[in-house]
Design a protein around this motif. Structure first.
Motif, short mmCIF file in Angstrom:
data_model
loop_
_atom_site.label_atom_id
_atom_site.label_comp_id
_atom_site.label_asym_id
_atom_site.label_seq_id
_atom_site.Cartn_x
_atom_site.Cartn_y
_atom_site.Cartn_z
N SER A 1 -7.28 6.60 -12.04
CA SER A 1 -8.31 6.00 -11.20
C SER A 1 -9.25 7.10 -10.71
O SER A 1 -8.80 8.15 -10.24
CB SER A 1 -7.67 5.29 -10.00
OG SER A 1 -8.65 4.88 -9.08
N ILE A 2 -10.54 6.85 -10.83
CA ILE A 2 -11.53 7.83 -10.37
C ILE A 2 -11.36 8.11 -8.89
O ILE A 2 -11.46 9.25 -8.43
CB ILE A 2 -12.97 7.31 -10.63
CG1 ILE A 2 -13.18 7.08 -12.12
CG2 ILE A 2 -14.00 8.29 -10.12
CD1 ILE A 2 -14.52 6.47 -12.46
N LEU A 3 -11.07 7.06 -8.12
CA LEU A 3 -10.98 7.18 -6.67
C LEU A 3 -9.76 7.98 -6.22
O LEU A 3 -9.67 8.37 -5.06
CB LEU A 3 -10.93 5.79 -6.04
CG LEU A 3 -12.17 4.91 -6.27
CD1 LEU A 3 -11.94 3.53 -5.69
CD2 LEU A 3 -13.40 5.55 -5.64
N SER A 4 -8.80 8.20 -7.11
CA SER A 4 -7.57 8.89 -6.72
C SER A 4 -7.74 10.40 -6.63
O SER A 4 -6.85 11.11 -6.17
CB SER A 4 -6.45 8.56 -7.71
OG SER A 4 -6.74 9.10 -8.99
N ILE B 1 -3.81 16.13 -14.59
CA ILE B 1 -4.64 15.30 -15.46
C ILE B 1 -4.44 13.82 -15.16
O ILE B 1 -5.38 13.02 -15.26
CB ILE B 1 -4.31 15.58 -16.95
CG1 ILE B 1 -4.66 17.02 -17.32
CG2 ILE B 1 -5.07 14.62 -17.87
CD1 ILE B 1 -4.06 17.46 -18.64
N SER B 2 -3.21 13.45 -14.78
CA SER B 2 -2.88 12.04 -14.56
C SER B 2 -3.72 11.39 -13.47
O SER B 2 -3.88 10.17 -13.44
CB SER B 2 -1.39 11.89 -14.24
OG SER B 2 -1.07 12.52 -13.01
N LYS B 3 -4.27 12.20 -12.56
CA LYS B 3 -5.13 11.65 -11.52
C LYS B 3 -6.40 11.03 -12.13
O LYS B 3 -6.94 10.07 -11.59
CB LYS B 3 -5.54 12.76 -10.54
CG LYS B 3 -4.39 13.31 -9.72
CD LYS B 3 -3.91 12.31 -8.69
CE LYS B 3 -2.83 12.89 -7.81
NZ LYS B 3 -2.38 11.95 -6.78
N LEU B 4 -6.83 11.59 -13.24
CA LEU B 4 -8.06 11.11 -13.87
C LEU B 4 -7.80 10.05 -14.93
O LEU B 4 -8.45 9.00 -14.94
CB LEU B 4 -8.83 12.28 -14.49
CG LEU B 4 -10.19 11.95 -15.12
CD1 LEU B 4 -11.17 11.47 -14.05
CD2 LEU B 4 -10.75 13.17 -15.83
#
Length: 264
Positions: free
Chosen positions: A122-125, A187-190
């Motif tokens: 998620s972009i917001l994360s 990377i998983s944040k994106l």
């Protein structure tokens, strides 16, 4: 474009620059070393750590990194005790970590939404702390790669000779796998956990038939990955699609197109 006026998009693009560097360095090693399955397996292990941190309401990045490192360090022992080929306990271990993450998240309200965000990004994360950690890790990874450049090349192309020359290949590769685990957490944040290994592998796989020089391959892979992330974010914003899935599918499309040119 008004898309760049939003702070979350600015953070995502800035993070994309550093993620491009991280994925290129890790991806080149994993692909040339022939351990792409290991990269995919580590991404599954990250999920267990994320879910644990989320359920306990503590820093998820920290719990994911610790959880992943523990699994990576214990893998040689599990492989030795099981007396099976390395990929068998690897598959069991990392699939179980994925199942553990889903089980832990099921105890939390809003399970479905949280699961989707973790798996596909998620972009917001992406927050300030995530961005800072990504920058620090990128600097450390560049220093580590520079310091061990020739040893890493030696292991990739001639592991037996590397061992004979006195290089502790097991320890060096363990360090690289730990760095891979940390990279996947960031990377998983994106792009999410499921798609993080794809972002590591696809850009390198796309360019490697055309570029044989390692340093040039690294530079072009960084550029390719960043353009992939940037275009994926723009497309996902305008069409309201998951950012991670859009980025990976865009890269996959370019990969299949490149096959026609590489064949010639």
């Amino acid at each position: 474009m008004d898309i760049f006026q939003y702070s979350f998009m600015q953070k995502s693009i800035l993070a994309g620059i550093f993620i491009s560097i991280i994925t290129s360095i890790i991806g080149i090693y994993i692909l040339l070393r022939g351990i792409t399955f290991m990269g995919a397996g580590i991404s599954h292990a990250v999920f267990g750590g994320l879910a644990l941190g989320y359920l306990l309401n503590i820093n998820m990045t920290l719990t994911s990194i610790i959880f992943t490192i523990i699994i990576i360090l214990s893998m040689p022992y599990i492989t030795k005790r099981s007396k099976l080929k390395a990929d068998v306990p690897l598959g069991i271990y990392f699939s179980s970590s994925m199942a553990l993450g889903a089980l832990l998240l099921s105890f939390h309200k809003g399970y479905t939404t949280d699961l989707f965000s973790f798996l596909f990004g998620s972009i917001l994360s992406i927050g300030d702390q995530d961005l800072f950690l990504t920058i620090i890790f990128t600097i450390f990874l560049l220093f580590f790669s520079y310091k061990n450049y020739w040893k890493i090349l030696f292991i990739i192309f001639d592991e037996e000779s590397a061992k004979a020359s006195g290089i502790n290949t097991t320890r060096l590769e363990t360090y690289i796998l730990i760095l891979t685990g940390i990279a996947i957490v960031l990377i998983s944040k994106l792009v999410g956990i499921i798609l993080s290994s794809a972002l590591i592998i696809i850009p390198v796989a796309t360019l490697i038939p055309f570029i044989k020089d390692i340093k040039k391959l690294a530079m072009y892979t960084i550029l390719f990955t960043f353009l992939n992330i940037l275009l994926g974010l723009i497309i996902s914003y305008h069409f309201d699609t998951p950012s991670g899935s859009t980025i990976v599918m865009l890269g996959t499309l370019v990969f299949f197109i490149s096959l026609f040119f590489s064949k010639k």
